[in-house]
Design a protein around this motif. Sequence first.
Motif, short mmCIF file in Angstrom:
data_model
loop_
_atom_site.label_atom_id
_atom_site.label_comp_id
_atom_site.label_asym_id
_atom_site.label_seq_id
_atom_site.Cartn_x
_atom_site.Cartn_y
_atom_site.Cartn_z
N ASP A 24 0.83 -1.21 0.00
CA ASP A 24 0.00 0.00 0.00
C ASP A 24 0.86 1.25 0.00
OD1 ASP A 24 -2.45 -1.40 0.19
OD2 ASP A 24 -2.11 -1.69 2.33
N PRO A 25 0.47 2.26 -0.80
CA PRO A 25 1.18 3.55 -0.74
C PRO A 25 0.95 4.21 0.61
CG PRO A 25 -0.46 3.53 -2.52
CD PRO A 25 -0.59 2.26 -1.78
N ARG A 26 1.93 4.95 1.07
CA ARG A 26 1.84 5.62 2.37
C ARG A 26 1.52 7.09 2.14
NH1 ARG A 26 6.43 7.47 6.17
NH2 ARG A 26 7.56 7.39 4.24
N PRO A 27 0.43 7.62 2.75
CA PRO A 27 0.13 9.05 2.59
C PRO A 27 1.16 9.91 3.32
CG PRO A 27 -1.53 7.97 3.96
CD PRO A 27 -0.56 6.92 3.54
N VAL A 28 1.58 10.98 2.66
CA VAL A 28 2.54 11.91 3.28
C VAL A 28 2.11 13.35 2.99
CG1 VAL A 28 4.54 10.36 3.19
CG2 VAL A 28 4.07 11.83 1.26
N PRO A 29 2.28 14.24 3.96
CA PRO A 29 1.98 15.65 3.70
C PRO A 29 3.12 16.29 2.91
CG PRO A 29 2.75 15.37 5.94
CD PRO A 29 2.67 14.00 5.34
N VAL A 30 2.77 17.12 1.95
CA VAL A 30 3.74 17.79 1.09
C VAL A 30 3.37 19.26 1.04
CG1 VAL A 30 4.66 17.92 -1.26
CG2 VAL A 30 4.07 15.71 -0.29
N GLU A 31 4.39 20.12 1.01
CA GLU A 31 4.15 21.55 0.87
C GLU A 31 4.68 22.02 -0.47
OE1 GLU A 31 4.89 24.74 4.04
OE2 GLU A 31 6.58 24.93 2.64
N LEU A 32 3.81 22.66 -1.25
CA LEU A 32 4.21 23.30 -2.50
C LEU A 32 4.42 24.77 -2.19
CD1 LEU A 32 1.39 21.71 -4.65
CD2 LEU A 32 3.76 20.96 -4.54
N ARG A 33 5.51 25.34 -2.71
CA ARG A 33 5.84 26.73 -2.38
C ARG A 33 6.28 27.47 -3.63
NH1 ARG A 33 10.22 29.73 -0.27
NH2 ARG A 33 9.56 31.10 1.39
N TYR A 34 5.79 28.70 -3.76
CA TYR A 34 6.17 29.59 -4.85
C TYR A 34 6.59 30.91 -4.24
CZ TYR A 34 5.56 32.96 -8.64
OH TYR A 34 5.75 33.96 -9.55
N ASP A 35 7.77 31.38 -4.62
CA ASP A 35 8.28 32.66 -4.14
C ASP A 35 8.49 33.56 -5.36
OD1 ASP A 35 9.73 34.81 -3.14
OD2 ASP A 35 11.06 33.57 -1.93
N PRO A 36 7.85 34.73 -5.38
CA PRO A 36 8.00 35.63 -6.53
C PRO A 36 9.44 36.06 -6.79
CG PRO A 36 6.18 36.34 -5.15
CD PRO A 36 6.88 35.25 -4.42
N GLU A 37 10.32 35.88 -5.81
CA GLU A 37 11.73 36.19 -6.03
C GLU A 37 12.38 35.15 -6.95
OE1 GLU A 37 13.21 39.01 -4.97
OE2 GLU A 37 11.24 39.56 -4.20
N GLN A 38 11.76 33.98 -7.08
CA GLN A 38 12.18 32.92 -8.01
C GLN A 38 10.96 32.55 -8.86
OE1 GLN A 38 13.34 30.01 -5.05
NE2 GLN A 38 15.49 30.39 -5.50
N PRO A 39 10.57 33.42 -9.79
CA PRO A 39 9.26 33.29 -10.44
C PRO A 39 9.06 32.07 -11.33
CG PRO A 39 10.54 35.05 -11.44
CD PRO A 39 11.30 34.59 -10.24
N GLN A 40 10.07 31.38 -11.73
CA GLN A 40 9.89 30.20 -12.58
C GLN A 40 10.07 28.90 -11.81
OE1 GLN A 40 11.32 33.01 -14.06
NE2 GLN A 40 9.48 33.21 -15.20
#
Length: 126
Positions: free
Chosen positions: A19-35
């Motif tokens: 079984d796959p294990r659920p994990v929390p993940v954070e996606l982050r975008y900083d306008p100082e690194q726009p791409q």
Amino acid sequence: MSLVIQEHARARLITDGPDPRPVPVELRYDPEQPQTVHVRLPGGADWAFGLDLLERGLRSPATRDDVRIWPCGRAQLVVELHSPDGVAVLQFDNAPLIRFLSRTGAKAAKRRPAAAPTATATATRA
């Protein structure tokens, strides 16, 4: 007011187990690194790669350096991260990723002057 966008998502860590294990993940975008999108995994591992890679990976397989992304059915996405320590394979539902990309696109449009050309994305790994 912070210009940084953070989206919390739940991914499934794909392993050799049954079984796959659920994990929390954070996606982050900083306008100082726009791409760039940052993906923070449990334990503090942080991966950075181009927003364009994530966008392309929602539609068709995409690879850049140590990151591979591909759609999995109609509503999921697989992200494969390669490092000297091994490979992490994560499966996401598309909805939080699309919401995140929508928020980053709106933020980038607000910061760009109307006549400015769109920048070409580049990938980096943290």
